[in-house]
Design an enzyme around this catalytic site. Structure first.
Site, mmCIF file in Angstrom:
data_model
loop_
_atom_site.group_PDB
_atom_site.id
_atom_site.type_symbol
_atom_site.label_atom_id
_atom_site.label_comp_id
_atom_site.label_asym_id
_atom_site.label_seq_id
_atom_site.Cartn_x
_atom_site.Cartn_y
_atom_site.Cartn_z
ATOM 1 N N ARG A 1 0.836 -1.197 0.000
ATOM 2 C CA ARG A 1 0.000 0.000 0.000
ATOM 3 C C ARG A 1 0.873 1.249 0.000
ATOM 4 N NH1 ARG A 1 -4.012 -1.817 4.142
ATOM 5 N NH2 ARG A 1 -4.874 -3.349 2.700
ATOM 6 N N ASP B 1 3.206 -9.359 -3.072
ATOM 7 C CA ASP B 1 2.344 -8.692 -4.051
ATOM 8 C C ASP B 1 3.215 -7.956 -5.068
ATOM 9 O OD1 ASP B 1 -0.055 -9.438 -2.795
ATOM 10 O OD2 ASP B 1 0.108 -7.777 -1.371
#
Ligand SMILES: *Cc1c(COP(=O)(O)O)cnc(C)c1O
Ligand code: SF4
Length: 392
Positions: free
Chosen positions: A141, A300
């Site tokens: 993020r 990710d």
């Protein structure tokens, strides 16, 4: 190996702080390491690290609590703590298949509500703030966190709460960010109690790295507050056994004593925890402090993290290693969070070799072949369900 307390004592002397300051989480946040000069007080930087630090302002901010920095190995650049928080020059490289928003979260925010991610029918992610205690180089993020290091305006959080109130299928609210445990106890209480007051919400979860990088934050006041809002779960984010210090253990035990079930989400990182024995050691330590390994994440595909990610085979090898060697309680689920936003997808070594005519050919952890013959009757109706689930 020098003992951890000794290293920490040295770090303390370097910074010349009192132990009262050191144990004050506000002091830890205010005195985070953010510059090359700060870092040079703790480690001998490599050229590649220096280049990363130079580039960081345009990539992703640096922020390391003195506590977490005190766990770093001064000499060894492959130190798992260093590798998680000191940037490298290669972060500027964007590799194939990498995204700014790898999980497509921005597209899953309900209209007009920018702090909710609603991917699954029964649960939502509530992004409560954009500040963390440390900034991890693998953060998925990084596009959101650490921007202004602040709290999301109350009106925005009110809009998020309203969304949950008018969406009765939401039964599980996962408070994340940023790191919710870096909020003041009062602000966090306002948020947790507001969520708890929504009748259709069954459970509240908090995702936090605080036990790992700011364990002194877990104080009596916080635990006394949290325990009023059960059922409340906490998932933390330990990646390496080196992070399991006496302080981290005390933090986890305090939370567990407050009746909070604890889970851990580990991110697989190349050269940090990509060996089976590292995860085995970590998971054993987690269980000893009452933290259940929950997820093991394939990295990710965030821009600039190619050097930190592992091939999927590394995760599978770890799972293969764990099965049979460690209590089932210590075996997390290996998942790939679907790029673009499909949710978490479990991946497992293949134990089912063949399945035909009601007979399964399976392999156990020692590669022994076994056969399982299914029963003849296949109808699985539970006749009593009609009574049990009947509308009253
Ligand atoms: C991970 C995640 C959840 C929670 O998933 P669980 O498998 O229930 O832990 C919920 N919403 C989003 C958007 C997530 O990324
Ligand atoms: S604590 Fe979590 S959200 Fe914050 S930088 Fe690290 S991985 Fe990202």
């Amino acid at each position: 190996m020098a003992s951890l307390p000794l290293l920490r004592e040295k770090a303390l002397r370097r910074a010349e702080v009192s132990s009262a300051d050191w144990n004050d989480w506000g002091w830890q946040l205010r005195n985070r390491l953010t510059t090359r000069e700060d870092l040079e007080g703790f480690v001998r930087l490599t050229d590649e690290e220096r280049r990363g630090i130079e580039l960081a302002p345009s990539l992703f901010r640096i922020g390391i609590t003195p506590y977490y920095a005190s766990l770093m190995d001064r000499e060894h650049p492959s130190c798992p703590v260093r590798m998680q928080v000191i940037p490298l020059g290669v972060e500027e490289r964007v590799s194939r298949g990498e995204y700014v928003d790898p999980l497509g979260e921005d597209g899953l925010m309900p209209e007009g509500v920018s702090s909710i991610v609603h991917r699954y029918p029964d649960r939502v992610l509530l992004l409560a703030l954009d500040r963390c205690a440390i900034y991890c180089r693998h953060c998925n993020r990084r596009r959101l966190v650490g921007q202004d290091d602040g709290v999301i305006p109350k009106q925005e959080l009110e809009r998020a709460l309203d969304y949950i109130r008018r969406t009765p299928q939401v039964r599980d609210v996962l408070i994340s960010g940023g790191d919710p445990l870096t909020l003041s106890t009062d602000k966090l209480e306002w948020l947790v109690s507001s969520v708890r007051a929504i009748e259709h919400v069954d459970i509240v979860r908090i995702g936090t790295r605080v036990p790992v990088c700011l364990p002194m934050r877990v104080d009596d006041e916080l635990c006394a507050m949290l325990r009023k809002y059960h059922p409340l779960y906490i998932n933390t984010h330990f990646n390496h056994p080196k992070e399991v210090t006496p302080e981290a253990r005390a933090a986890c035990e305090k939370l567990a004593d407050a009746g909070i079930p604890l889970g851990n989400q580990t991110v697989l990182l190349r050269g940090v925890n990509s060996q089976p024995r590292t995860i085995e050691a970590l998971n054993r330590l987690l269980l000893k402090m009452r933290v259940k390994p929950y997820y093991l994440f394939q990295g990710d595909p965030v821009q600039g993290t190619d050097h930190l990610r592992t091939p999927v085979s590394a995760g599978l090898e770890i799972m293969e290693h764990l099965r049979g060697r460690i209590t089932g309680m210590g075996i997390p689920q290996l998942v790939i969070d679907a790029p673009g936003g499909g949710g978490k997808i479990p991946i497992l070594p293949n134990y089912l070799l063949n399945w035909s005519n009601g007979e399964l050919k399976l392999r156990n952890y020692e590669d022994k072949i076994v056969h399982y013959v299914e029963p003849v009757e296949r109808d699985c109706t539970c006749a009593y369900d009609e009574v049990f689930f009947a509308p009253s």
